[in-house]
Design an enzyme around this catalytic site. Structure first.
Site, PDB file in Angstrom:
ATOM      1  N   CYS A   1     101.294 -15.477 -24.536  1.00  0.00           N
ATOM      2  CA  CYS A   1     101.467 -15.357 -26.064  1.00  0.00           C
ATOM      3  C   CYS A   1     100.497 -16.034 -27.305  1.00  0.00           C
ATOM      4  O   CYS A   1     101.417 -15.687 -27.777  1.00  0.00           O
ATOM      5  CB  CYS A   1     102.140 -13.859 -26.606  1.00  0.00           C
ATOM      6  SG  CYS A   1     102.660 -12.277 -25.341  1.00  0.00           S
TER       7      CYS A   1
ATOM      8  N   GLY B   1      98.855 -46.226 -14.855  1.00  0.00           N
ATOM      9  CA  GLY B   1      97.309 -45.806 -15.438  1.00  0.00           C
ATOM     10  C   GLY B   1      95.926 -45.484 -15.333  1.00  0.00           C
ATOM     11  O   GLY B   1      95.014 -45.691 -16.076  1.00  0.00           O
TER      12      GLY B   1
ATOM     13  N   ARG C   1      98.228 -29.136 -19.459  1.00  0.00           N
ATOM     14  CA  ARG C   1      97.767 -30.365 -20.049  1.00  0.00           C
ATOM     15  C   ARG C   1      96.034 -29.736 -21.223  1.00  0.00           C
ATOM     16  O   ARG C   1      96.238 -30.645 -21.975  1.00  0.00           O
ATOM     17  CB  ARG C   1      97.167 -31.258 -19.018  1.00  0.00           C
ATOM     18  CG  ARG C   1      97.675 -31.646 -17.870  1.00  0.00           C
ATOM     19  CD  ARG C   1      97.092 -32.594 -17.130  1.00  0.00           C
ATOM     20  NE  ARG C   1      97.141 -34.227 -17.926  1.00  0.00           N
ATOM     21  CZ  ARG C   1      96.209 -34.269 -17.687  1.00  0.00           C
ATOM     22  NH1 ARG C   1      95.154 -33.102 -18.006  1.00  0.00           N
ATOM     23  NH2 ARG C   1      95.711 -35.231 -18.381  1.00  0.00           N
TER      24      ARG C   1
ATOM     25  N   GLU D   1     102.383 -48.939  -9.907  1.00  0.00           N
ATOM     26  CA  GLU D   1     103.642 -47.777 -10.755  1.00  0.00           C
ATOM     27  C   GLU D   1     102.106 -46.541 -11.127  1.00  0.00           C
ATOM     28  O   GLU D   1     102.295 -45.943 -11.940  1.00  0.00           O
ATOM     29  CB  GLU D   1     104.141 -48.157 -11.768  1.00  0.00           C
ATOM     30  CG  GLU D   1     104.803 -48.741 -11.336  1.00  0.00           C
ATOM     31  CD  GLU D   1     106.153 -48.569 -12.862  1.00  0.00           C
ATOM     32  OE1 GLU D   1     105.302 -47.734 -14.229  1.00  0.00           O
ATOM     33  OE2 GLU D   1     107.155 -49.605 -12.983  1.00  0.00           O
ATOM     34  N   PRO D   2     101.411 -46.469  -9.810  1.00  0.00           N
ATOM     35  CA  PRO D   2      99.770 -45.227  -9.847  1.00  0.00           C
ATOM     36  C   PRO D   2     100.706 -44.264  -9.675  1.00  0.00           C
ATOM     37  O   PRO D   2     101.467 -43.674  -8.826  1.00  0.00           O
ATOM     38  CB  PRO D   2      98.647 -45.770  -8.828  1.00  0.00           C
ATOM     39  CG  PRO D   2      99.560 -46.310  -7.745  1.00  0.00           C
ATOM     40  CD  PRO D   2     100.432 -46.932  -8.931  1.00  0.00           C
ATOM     41  N   GLY D   3      99.932 -43.317 -10.478  1.00  0.00           N
ATOM     42  CA  GLY D   3     100.938 -42.042 -10.587  1.00  0.00           C
ATOM     43  C   GLY D   3      99.378 -40.999 -10.567  1.00  0.00           C
ATOM     44  O   GLY D   3      99.488 -40.381  -9.139  1.00  0.00           O
TER      45      GLY D   3
ATOM     46  N   TYR E   1      97.205 -32.560 -24.554  1.00  0.00           N
ATOM     47  CA  TYR E   1      96.554 -33.073 -24.843  1.00  0.00           C
ATOM     48  C   TYR E   1      95.214 -33.123 -24.569  1.00  0.00           C
ATOM     49  O   TYR E   1      94.282 -33.463 -24.800  1.00  0.00           O
ATOM     50  CB  TYR E   1      96.642 -34.520 -23.715  1.00  0.00           C
ATOM     51  CG  TYR E   1      98.276 -34.700 -22.817  1.00  0.00           C
ATOM     52  CD1 TYR E   1      99.073 -34.821 -23.504  1.00  0.00           C
ATOM     53  CD2 TYR E   1      98.598 -33.730 -21.764  1.00  0.00           C
ATOM     54  CE1 TYR E   1      99.774 -35.230 -23.084  1.00  0.00           C
ATOM     55  CE2 TYR E   1      99.370 -34.158 -21.529  1.00  0.00           C
ATOM     56  CZ  TYR E   1     100.089 -34.661 -22.319  1.00  0.00           C
ATOM     57  OH  TYR E   1     101.809 -34.862 -21.577  1.00  0.00           O
TER      58      TYR E   1
HETATM   59  N1  LLP Z   1     104.766 -46.088 -14.872  1.00  0.00           N
HETATM   60  C1  LLP Z   1     105.263 -45.857 -15.955  1.00  0.00           C
HETATM   61  C2  LLP Z   1     106.527 -46.414 -17.017  1.00  0.00           C
HETATM   62  C3  LLP Z   1     104.505 -44.928 -17.113  1.00  0.00           C
HETATM   63  O1  LLP Z   1     105.156 -44.363 -17.664  1.00  0.00           O
HETATM   64  C4  LLP Z   1     103.818 -43.798 -16.129  1.00  0.00           C
HETATM   65  C5  LLP Z   1     103.541 -42.499 -16.870  1.00  0.00           C
HETATM   66  C6  LLP Z   1     102.760 -44.389 -14.858  1.00  0.00           C
HETATM   67  C7  LLP Z   1     103.943 -45.563 -14.087  1.00  0.00           C
HETATM   68  C8  LLP Z   1     102.170 -43.559 -14.024  1.00  0.00           C
HETATM   69  O2  LLP Z   1     100.801 -43.630 -14.965  1.00  0.00           O
HETATM   70  P1  LLP Z   1      99.860 -42.671 -14.336  1.00  0.00           P
HETATM   71  O3  LLP Z   1      99.384 -43.627 -13.686  1.00  0.00           O
HETATM   72  O4  LLP Z   1     100.003 -41.619 -14.118  1.00  0.00           O
HETATM   73  O5  LLP Z   1      98.635 -42.957 -15.263  1.00  0.00           O
HETATM   74  N2  LLP Z   1     101.921 -35.824 -18.434  1.00  0.00           N
HETATM   75  C9  LLP Z   1     100.352 -36.667 -19.178  1.00  0.00           C
HETATM   76  C10 LLP Z   1     100.618 -38.369 -18.744  1.00  0.00           C
HETATM   77  C11 LLP Z   1     102.098 -38.874 -18.805  1.00  0.00           C
HETATM   78  C12 LLP Z   1     101.866 -40.468 -18.267  1.00  0.00           C
HETATM   79  C13 LLP Z   1     103.578 -41.265 -18.437  1.00  0.00           C
HETATM   80  N3  LLP Z   1     103.283 -42.187 -17.233  1.00  0.00           N
HETATM   81  C14 LLP Z   1      99.228 -35.958 -18.845  1.00  0.00           C
HETATM   82  O6  LLP Z   1      99.313 -34.990 -18.421  1.00  0.00           O
HETATM   83  O7  LLP Z   1      98.029 -36.503 -19.065  1.00  0.00           O
END
Ligand code: LLP
Length: 421
Positions: A346, A239, A314, A275-277, A318
């Site tokens: 379109c 997050g 995005r 859990e960073p993404g 959002y």
């Molecule tokens: N762990 C869990 C359980 C999650 O649901 C998520 C993201 C993450 C980790 C990773 O979060 P991050 O570090 O990436 O913020 N599609 C949206 C973002 C959806 C995030 C969903 N869960 C966007 O484009 O902003």
């Protein structure tokens, strides 16, 4: 910091000119930087130095095999949320003991596959799911390690569609009921409780909500231990936000986040997982596109690009901001003009930016969307029968296409005609 920088006015990805890749791959395409992916992973890993920990990359952000392999090679674990993501992690060579399985609706088939292939833990999101995991584990004669995701009822102060830690959200079990649910989990034959899980949302640009949530998790750890549970692991979710508008955003850094984690839960003697993404992949990727037309409308000019909402959803989904920069930098002092930047799909929702100040651009010019590495390619579709765009990975002075653009025939041939037609 990333590795997409101008050299003498020309945008480079590490040591390769973006325009050179565009000439061979054709626009639009996603372009990732290995050095940036590695740097971001290490920032988290180092931020947790001194605590036993595992950084589990949330592969939903960007799940190309080459990206997973790059991170796995550094020792990353993976956070997966579907059977498909689990299979991707395994295919990239990630051992089961480094894979955590999150998500609100794991099916019995997904649970079975993960138990058979090996899993570090399931992050359980509900009581019915907990019972299902126990049943599948018993049927296989194994014991499933689990944490339970608690919903701390904390406002993450982010976009409503990506906030997950309020009681009205579908995620986790209410923290107030945690002791009761842990008691049931401990009594189920197929489960071994190993810890607690929490994730309150994505693109958080303030550490305060994390602090509130992690303090609640620390209190719960003590309470559950007093109830006799062995809590040895805390999964603190992902997050942490990234700067999307670089001129005026400076979200907290992984080091600040790591210090906060140590402050909140460091005394508990638990192994910490995060859990960073987005922070790992987001600024490690750009979307490269070409101007098809510059169209003068009533009171506004449109830049019509060859990328569209199906490639990067995005902004439409959002109201997200992405910096959009020319691949060949404008001369200093050139007057900027306001453009509505749109794709060819379109619908009016296919708008990337309104009134965006840009240097003058003409048909054929290349632009790059920054911060497009996370939730870009993975959320793309073939709407309007626009082929999924290629993904390219750079490392130093070399690059490789890591997902090719399908041909029209490949797309059409995925459909099958029933016998009666
Ligand atoms: N762990 C869990 C359980 C999650 O649901 C998520 C993201 C993450 C980790 C990773 O979060 P991050 O570090 O990436 O913020 N599609 C949206 C973002 C959806 C995030 C969903 N869960 C966007 O484009 O902003």
């Amino acid at each position: 910091m990333d590795h997409f920088l101008y050299r003498d006015g020309v945008l480079f990805a590490e040591d390769v000119a973006v325009a050179e890749i565009a000439a061979s791959v054709k626009t639009p395409f996603y372009l990732y930087s290995t050095a940036t992916l590695e740097r971001h992973f290490r920032l988290f890993d180092e931020a947790l130095d001194g605590l036993p920990h595992l950084v589990c990359y949330a592969m939903k952000a960007a799940s190309n095999q080459a990206i997973l392999k790059t991170l796995a090679g550094l020792g990353a674990g993976m956070d997966v949320v579907s059977g498909g993501e689990y299979a991707r992690a395994v295919a990239a060579g990630v051992p089961g003991e480094r894979i955590v399985f999150s998500g609100v609706g794991k099916t019995q088939d997904e649970i079975r596959a993960a138990l058979q292939g090996g899993i570090r833990q399931f992050n359980v999101e509900s009581e019915p799911e907990m019972r299902a995991i126990s049943e599948v584990a018993v049927s296989l004669g194994v014991v499933a390690p689990i944490t339970i995701r608690v919903n701390p009822d904390v406002d993450a102060k982010t976009h409503a569609k990506i906030a997950t830690g309020k009681s009205e959200n579908k995620f986790g079990i209410p923290i107030a009921r945690a002791r009761e649910v842990y008691a049931e989990a401990a009594a189920l034959p197929g489960l071994k409780v190993v810890g607690i899980d929490v994730h309150i949302g994505s693109q958080l640009t303030d550490l305060a909500p994390f602090e509130l949530a992690y303090q609640k998790v620390a209190e719960l750890t003590e309470a559950l231990r007093a109830d006799g549970h062995e809590i040895t692991r805390l999964d603190l979710g992902g997050g942490l936000g990234i700067p999307y508008a670089r001129s005026n955003e400076a979200p907290p850094l992984p080091t600040d986040y790591g210090a906060l984690i140590k402050r909140c839960v460091g005394h508990l003697g638990c192994e910490v997982e995060i859990e960073p993404g987005r922070l790992i992949a987001g600024n490690a990727g750009i979307l490269v596109s070409q101007v098809i037309y510059v169209k003068s409308g009533e009171g506004r000019d449109f830049l019509i690009l060859d990328a569209a909402m199906n490639d990067l959803i995005r902004p439409a989904m959002y109201e997200a901001h992405h910096d959009i920069v020319p691949v060949i930098e404008a001369d200093a002092g050139v007057e900027q003009a306001a453009y509505d930047i749109v794709g060819p799909v379109c619908e009016s929702g296919d708008t990337f930016a309104k009134g965006r100040m840009m240097p003058p651009l003409a048909a054929g010019d290349l632009v790059a969307f920054r911060s497009a590495g996370a939730y870009g390619a993975v959320m793309s579709s073939e709407y309007n029968t626009r082929p999924l765009i290629p993904e390219v990975l750079v490392q130093g002075d070399q690059y490789a296409v890591i997902r090719a653009r399908p041909t029209f025939d490949e797309i059409i041939n995925r459909d099958t005609i029933p016998a009666w037609l």
